[in-house]
Design an enzyme around this catalytic site. Sequence first.
Site, PDB file in Angstrom:
ATOM      1  N   SER A  12       0.956  -1.184  -0.446  1.00  6.83           N
ATOM      2  CA  SER A  12      -0.393   0.052   0.025  1.00  6.83           C
ATOM      3  C   SER A  12       1.051   1.335  -0.104  1.00  6.83           C
ATOM      4  O   SER A  12       0.761   2.492   0.256  1.00  6.83           O
ATOM      5  CB  SER A  12      -1.264   0.017   1.487  1.00  6.83           C
ATOM      6  OG  SER A  12      -0.052   0.035   2.466  1.00  6.83           O
ATOM      7  N   LYS A  34       0.362  -4.955   5.398  1.00  3.80           N
ATOM      8  CA  LYS A  34       0.559  -6.339   6.269  1.00  3.80           C
ATOM      9  C   LYS A  34       0.426  -5.442   7.266  1.00  3.80           C
ATOM     10  O   LYS A  34       0.404  -5.826   8.879  1.00  3.80           O
ATOM     11  CB  LYS A  34       1.624  -7.044   6.396  1.00  3.80           C
ATOM     12  CG  LYS A  34       3.078  -6.697   5.993  1.00  3.80           C
ATOM     13  CD  LYS A  34       4.160  -7.217   5.948  1.00  3.80           C
ATOM     14  CE  LYS A  34       5.531  -6.248   5.452  1.00  3.80           C
ATOM     15  NZ  LYS A  34       6.355  -7.320   6.107  1.00  3.80           N
ATOM     16  N   GLU A 112      19.128  17.286  -5.212  1.00  2.37           N
ATOM     17  CA  GLU A 112      19.377  16.114  -4.687  1.00  2.37           C
ATOM     18  C   GLU A 112      20.783  15.634  -5.119  1.00  2.37           C
ATOM     19  O   GLU A 112      21.200  16.249  -6.056  1.00  2.37           O
ATOM     20  CB  GLU A 112      18.549  14.953  -3.999  1.00  2.37           C
ATOM     21  CG  GLU A 112      17.998  15.375  -3.265  1.00  2.37           C
ATOM     22  CD  GLU A 112      16.819  14.526  -2.227  1.00  2.37           C
ATOM     23  OE1 GLU A 112      17.248  13.102  -1.873  1.00  2.37           O
ATOM     24  OE2 GLU A 112      15.767  14.289  -4.178  1.00  2.37           O
ATOM     25  N   HIS A 237      21.631   4.946   2.525  1.00  2.00           N
ATOM     26  CA  HIS A 237      21.848   5.990   2.511  1.00  2.00           C
ATOM     27  C   HIS A 237      23.359   7.155   2.734  1.00  2.00           C
ATOM     28  O   HIS A 237      23.024   6.265   4.263  1.00  2.00           O
ATOM     29  CB  HIS A 237      20.700   7.165   3.305  1.00  2.00           C
ATOM     30  CG  HIS A 237      20.224   7.739   2.695  1.00  2.00           C
ATOM     31  ND1 HIS A 237      20.658   9.564   3.516  1.00  2.00           N
ATOM     32  CD2 HIS A 237      19.219   8.610   1.929  1.00  2.00           C
ATOM     33  CE1 HIS A 237      19.917  10.160   3.332  1.00  2.00           C
ATOM     34  NE2 HIS A 237      19.459   9.995   2.005  1.00  2.00           N
ATOM     35  N   ARG A 283      25.344   9.027  -4.666  1.00  2.00           N
ATOM     36  CA  ARG A 283      25.082   8.112  -3.254  1.00  2.00           C
ATOM     37  C   ARG A 283      26.089   7.493  -2.800  1.00  2.00           C
ATOM     38  O   ARG A 283      26.851   6.845  -1.816  1.00  2.00           O
ATOM     39  CB  ARG A 283      23.682   7.632  -2.692  1.00  2.00           C
ATOM     40  CG  ARG A 283      22.870   8.642  -1.666  1.00  2.00           C
ATOM     41  CD  ARG A 283      21.702   7.702  -1.724  1.00  2.00           C
ATOM     42  NE  ARG A 283      20.755   8.956  -1.454  1.00  2.00           N
ATOM     43  CZ  ARG A 283      19.795   8.884  -1.822  1.00  2.00           C
ATOM     44  NH1 ARG A 283      18.993   8.041  -1.305  1.00  2.00           N
ATOM     45  NH2 ARG A 283      18.866   9.819  -1.617  1.00  2.00           N
ATOM     46  N   HIS A 344      19.110   1.579   2.453  1.00  4.30           N
ATOM     47  CA  HIS A 344      18.179   2.384   2.388  1.00  4.30           C
ATOM     48  C   HIS A 344      16.987   1.632   1.150  1.00  4.30           C
ATOM     49  O   HIS A 344      16.419   2.118   1.345  1.00  4.30           O
ATOM     50  CB  HIS A 344      18.695   4.009   1.792  1.00  4.30           C
ATOM     51  CG  HIS A 344      17.795   4.750   1.285  1.00  4.30           C
ATOM     52  ND1 HIS A 344      16.684   5.569   2.418  1.00  4.30           N
ATOM     53  CD2 HIS A 344      17.532   5.352   0.313  1.00  4.30           C
ATOM     54  CE1 HIS A 344      16.064   6.405   1.481  1.00  4.30           C
ATOM     55  NE2 HIS A 344      16.748   6.579   0.724  1.00  4.30           N
ATOM     56  N   ARG A 379      21.034   3.847  -7.808  1.00  6.35           N
ATOM     57  CA  ARG A 379      19.631   5.016  -7.558  1.00  6.35           C
ATOM     58  C   ARG A 379      20.139   6.080  -7.666  1.00  6.35           C
ATOM     59  O   ARG A 379      20.502   6.967  -6.556  1.00  6.35           O
ATOM     60  CB  ARG A 379      19.043   4.086  -7.148  1.00  6.35           C
ATOM     61  CG  ARG A 379      17.301   5.125  -7.303  1.00  6.35           C
ATOM     62  CD  ARG A 379      16.615   4.830  -6.173  1.00  6.35           C
ATOM     63  NE  ARG A 379      16.639   5.166  -4.597  1.00  6.35           N
ATOM     64  CZ  ARG A 379      16.189   6.346  -4.197  1.00  6.35           C
ATOM     65  NH1 ARG A 379      15.545   6.946  -4.644  1.00  6.35           N
ATOM     66  NH2 ARG A 379      16.547   6.606  -2.902  1.00  6.35           N
ATOM     67  N   SER A 384      12.856   6.743  -7.191  1.00  6.24           N
ATOM     68  CA  SER A 384      12.301   5.589  -6.751  1.00  6.24           C
ATOM     69  C   SER A 384      10.768   6.151  -7.094  1.00  6.24           C
ATOM     70  O   SER A 384       9.681   5.439  -7.184  1.00  6.24           O
ATOM     71  CB  SER A 384      12.763   5.477  -6.215  1.00  6.24           C
ATOM     72  OG  SER A 384      12.980   6.272  -4.776  1.00  6.24           O
TER      73      SER A 384
END
Length: 531
Positions: A12, A34, A112, A237, A283, A344, A379, A384
Amino acid sequence: MKLESDFLVIGSGIAGLTFALRAARHGRVALITKREITESATNYAQGGIASVFSQEDTFDAHCEDTMVAGAGICHEDVVKMVVEEGPQIIRDLIEWGVQFTTSGETYDLTREGGHSKRRILHADDITGREIERALVAAVRADANIEMYEHHIAIDLITEAKIARKRLKTNRCLGAHVLDKNTGAVKTFTAKVTLLATGGAGKVYLYTCNPDVATGDGIAMAYRAGASVANMEFMQFHPTTLYHPNAKSFLISEAVRGEGAILRRRDGTPFMERYHHLKDLAPRDIVARAIDNEMKIHGDDCVYLDITHENPDSVRERFPNIYQTCLEYGLDMTKQPLPVVPAAHYLCGGVMVDEHAETDIANLYAIGEVAFTGLHGANRLASNSLLEAAVYANKAYEHAITRLDTTPAPAEDIPDWDSGTATNSDEMVVVSQNWDEVRRSMWNYVGIVRSTKRLERALRRIRLIQEEIEDYYWDFIITSDLIELRNITTVAELIVLCALQRKESRGLHYNIDFPERDDTHWKKDSYIKKQF
Ligand code: SIN
């Protein structure tokens, strides 16, 4: 007990909710989650969602930044598609009621690591919470979506599983699901099953992921025979709060985007020694630099310093981070914050095609659970949420063509067989193994790896797996046991992919193969269960 629907959505976050909202226009959706519906990784996303919204930005620049971060193995066609469909998908989110922070007439765009332009839409520093708020409200208002909170999927039901043999084309028919409130196992059948179960940060001892991130979708899909790829690329991260009570609270990269500098304990800035973009380097580079600085200087953490920026602007831009740090006795406008890296985001996952379909027919995977080819070996920040929302639409467009699939007769789908299972009075076995997997992964399969350490981790994981399999079928199934089985499977997949890759690239750094090897390894690593 059998529950039938057109679409079974497991998870969800942004992926599951946006798919459900689209799919509900065509059929009945059962959405299982869950915990409470809002408990997903999306809800904790601080930074935002990257997309080309500024006149100074271009699709080419966003693609280029994504591919540079991805260290040579992003799938270019996927990058182009996701970047170009981004603005429309974000307008859809806005239509569902998401309110991004504005600046005058336009959206406020932040930066970022790895981004050459300001292109991140955000809602202060609680972007995920705002997205979740709006989407959950829309889902609750939709009569075609039935929500099942506190329900955890145990295993997928496939034709091959029922037939107990390998089939040339396997098809997913639904899932067996534990109702955590009653302990009953229910059989959910559907023409289309969608995995939107998020990532697997809990495989590691230190993670900024919520407790639900136990890699359930990846483990279930792998057990059912789907291919999995690039599991070695776990993103750490760089900056989570180092504080005994903070449980790896994330300090968004946007803080560096707005000027914060990483410093050693003695105040020396160090990122210029590692990358020309300094504190806004991709990152993987920042996390490895911090790990290196901590090891060289024997320090437990490094420091993130934004005290030189205007305190009012900092408080206004980062209200949640500011307030949370204050609760831990740290005023970020007056003192540098102690930070460490933590697990992360998993860049690998269940392999899907351009429609988000896995290699099991009628089974789709979107969001962090999936491997689309977008992220490559690392990534780019804030790509994402974008990937999840774009692929939810892709999956929806394709899945509706599967609605005329002839459903398997309900009587052919067996209910869960718990055999002679009894109640266990040894939950210590679960917690001991849970801790051992996570500790082994942190110590042996972390930011810097070696072949010997990976092999050591694999031996331990395999032993634990044997114990779990015995335990699994002897005792009545619980949510903790399901999650333990899943994190152990995912841990094994991460190690197996890491052992395959005989080079260092992006997030995977092995001291025995410290160089990038474009001749042999400019490709993905794949893994599929042998039956
Ligand atoms: C952050 O806010 O630093 C996280 C953003 C992301 O991981 O995309």
